[in-house]
Write an enzyme that holds these catalytic residues in place. Structure first.
Site, short mmCIF file in Angstrom:
data_model
loop_
_atom_site.label_atom_id
_atom_site.label_comp_id
_atom_site.label_asym_id
_atom_site.label_seq_id
_atom_site.Cartn_x
_atom_site.Cartn_y
_atom_site.Cartn_z
N ASP A 192 0.81 -1.22 0.11
CA ASP A 192 0.00 0.01 -0.06
C ASP A 192 0.85 1.35 0.03
O ASP A 192 1.97 1.23 0.63
CB ASP A 192 -0.83 -0.19 1.24
CG ASP A 192 -1.94 0.86 1.24
OD1 ASP A 192 -3.01 1.05 0.17
OD2 ASP A 192 -1.99 1.93 2.05
N GLU A 243 1.74 -0.47 -4.95
CA GLU A 243 0.94 0.76 -5.24
C GLU A 243 1.77 2.05 -5.45
O GLU A 243 1.87 2.47 -4.32
CB GLU A 243 -0.15 0.85 -4.38
CG GLU A 243 -1.13 2.03 -4.68
CD GLU A 243 -2.26 2.43 -3.47
OE1 GLU A 243 -3.26 2.35 -3.64
OE2 GLU A 243 -1.70 2.49 -2.43
C1 NOJ Z 1 -4.66 2.83 -0.79
C2 NOJ Z 1 -5.57 1.83 -0.57
O1 NOJ Z 1 -5.82 1.24 -1.74
C3 NOJ Z 1 -6.84 2.74 -0.23
O2 NOJ Z 1 -7.86 1.84 -0.30
C4 NOJ Z 1 -6.42 3.56 1.16
O3 NOJ Z 1 -7.49 4.14 1.53
C5 NOJ Z 1 -5.26 4.02 1.10
N1 NOJ Z 1 -4.08 3.42 0.38
C6 NOJ Z 1 -4.64 4.46 2.48
O4 NOJ Z 1 -4.09 3.28 2.84
#
Ligand code: NOJ
Length: 492
Positions: A192, A243
């Site tokens: 993440d 990500e």
């Molecule tokens: C990316 C995640 O996919 C999302 O759902 C989340 O709100 C943020 N990161 C914070 O963790």
């Protein structure tokens, strides 16, 4: 598609645990619910499952606010349930990837509760003003003041304080967390906000900076080099997917160079409109950027943070038709692809959720100005004629499900050879690893490329175009012509 470096060509299915399948009747999906449906996913033809967070969490951000990284939240089950899920995945031949959230913890995490401030980013402001101008991605300042007057950083919700990755204790803790899940047998991690862990020294204002001082800082790569060593010390082909958003393909590719991570999401592809010139440019840039570092390209159309692509591409029958064509375009490309739960059913975004059920902090923190992400997180319809369509034995769902989804249930679509479900199933079963790619001449508005498997033609022009061969699969009925908003695969 298991084999050497399976992840290079894998199709990975994203499960958002709250909304996939509920086993205990509380209206919230859980791990045993997922386990019971793994045979469905294996039959669909995906290679792996990525589970969004199921750890102990106060659920301020749907579980992306973790209070204990090494335990399962009671709403989702227990660690024993996780082990059973993994064992069943092995039985049906699926790999399992879990979500790791290293940029921030929950404010309920013991470290934050015990005021271990050197593990977070605390600072003093001046004249009652926050330390700098950074804004939370959910709206409002990225700083919240504590009772003693100091401020802590949260790039997301105030319930998600950012960790201080310059503190070795934080690094050690995450090494232990990775080991905990690797020892249990997971096949990898989705990371993440992978570009966010290091903040620029001195916490400068974001204003005049060319690159955001809280994203994509050079030292973040040290973390991944060290994680890669740790992961490679385990047997089997474990993988990571990063990500990294708000970045160029070249910057993203740096995360998947040989000694760092394996894959990164392709947000340019996800965000692209249904426009042939834009898609062609993104495909070219993606393939060029990953080629330089020897990583596979990845493709994705939807996830739990973005408006579902049936709706993005126009909604209704037009959106559905384009989503079918987009699926064959994506799955025809070389590399790896991500499928978000429900896209195989052609689910649209639910835009008319009542205000009182919306739970996303984006909605809450923007004071309702932004609808937020609940509309793509509505539980899946499995069977039957009325909500919750077999999602929960308790007859309820944490977000209301549209009545018209009766026609979109798994059970209904199984019976229909032309359903979206059967299109995905056929495509996933026909698909084989591909690494070669070459554009072929095509009329305006038509994307045509060849891999070692298929000649893929996607007609995004407004008129039919001649079809050169008999397709093994097409997203809509074809004759000797390929109609608009249709993709066909012809064997090469
Ligand atoms: C990316 C995640 O996919 C999302 O759902 C989340 O709100 C943020 N990161 C914070 O963790």
């Amino acid at each position: 598609m298991a084999g050497v470096e399976w992840w290079r060509s894998a199709v990975i299915y994203q499960v958002y645990p709250r909304s996939f399948a509920d086993s205990d009747g509380d209206g919230v999906g859980d791990l045993p619910g997922i386990t019971a449906k793994l045979a469905y996913l294996a039959d669909l033809g995906v290679d792996a499952v990525w589970l969004s967070p199921f750890y102990r969490s106060p659920m301020v951000d749907g579980g992306y606010d973790v209070a204990d990284y090494c335990d399962v939240d009671p709403v989702f089950g227990t660690l024993a349930d996780f082990d059973r899920l993994l064992a069943e995945a092995r039985t049906v031949g699926l790999k399992v990837i879990v979500d790791i959230v290293p940029n921030h913890t929950s404010d309920r995490h013991p470290w934050f509760q015990q005021s271990l401030r050197d593990r977070y980013i605390f600072s003093t402001g001046s004249d009652d003003r926050p330390p700098n101008d950074w804004q939370s991605l959910f709206g409002g300042p990225a700083w919240t003041r504590t009772t003693d007057g100091s401020w802590y950083l949260h790039l997301f919700d105030p319930g998600q304080p950012d960790l201080n990755w310059r503190n070795p204790q934080v690094r050690d803790e995450f090494d232990a967390i990775l080991r905990f899940w690797l020892d249990r047998g997971v096949d990898g991690f989705r990371i993440d906000v992978a570009h966010g862990m290091i903040k620029a020294e001195g916490l400068p204002d974001a204003g005049g900076e060319q690159r955001l001082p809280y994203f994509d800082q050079e030292e973040v790569h040290d973390i991944y080099r060290s994680w890669r060593k740790l992961i490679d010390s385990y047997l089997g082909e474990r993988m990571t997917v990063a990500e990294v958003f708000d970045s160029t393909p070249e910057r993203v590719a740096r995360y998947v160079a040989g000694d760092e991570l394996h894959q990164a999401f392709n947000f340019d592809f996800l965000e692209a409109p249904w426009d042939p010139a834009v898609l062609r440019k993104i495909i070219d840039e993606t393939l060029a950027a990953v080629k330089d570092v020897g990583a596979p390209a990845t493709w994705v159309l939807s996830n739990h943070d973005r408006r579902r692509h049936v709706t993005r591409f126009g909604g209704g029958l037009v959106g559905l038709r384009r989503a079918r064509a987009a699926a064959l375009l994506m799955l025809g490309l070389p590399g790896s692809a991500y499928v978000y739960q429900g896209e195989e059913l052609g689910l649209p975004e639910v835009l008319d959720l009542p205000d009182e059920v919306r739970a996303d902090p984006q909605w809450v923190r923007s004071g309702g100005r932004e609808l937020g992400r609940d509309g793509c997180r509505v539980p899946l319809p499995w069977e039957g004629d009325a909500p919750p369509f077999g999602f929960s034995p308790g007859g309820r769902a944490w977000l209301p499900m549209p009545r018209e989804w009766a026609a979109r249930t798994v059970a209904a679509q199984r019976e229909d050879p032309d359903s979206m479900l059967n299109l995905y199933r056929k495509a996933l079963h026909l698909r084989r690893p591909a690494t070669e790619f070459a554009w072929r001449p095509a009329p305006d508005g038509v994307l045509c490329f060849e891999t070692e498997r298929f000649l893929v033609t996607a007609n995004l022009s407004g008129s039919p175009v001649p079809l050169l061969g008999v397709p093994a699969l097409a997203s809509s009925p074809v004759t000797d012509e390929l109609p608009p908003d249709t993709t066909a695969w012809i064997r090469t």
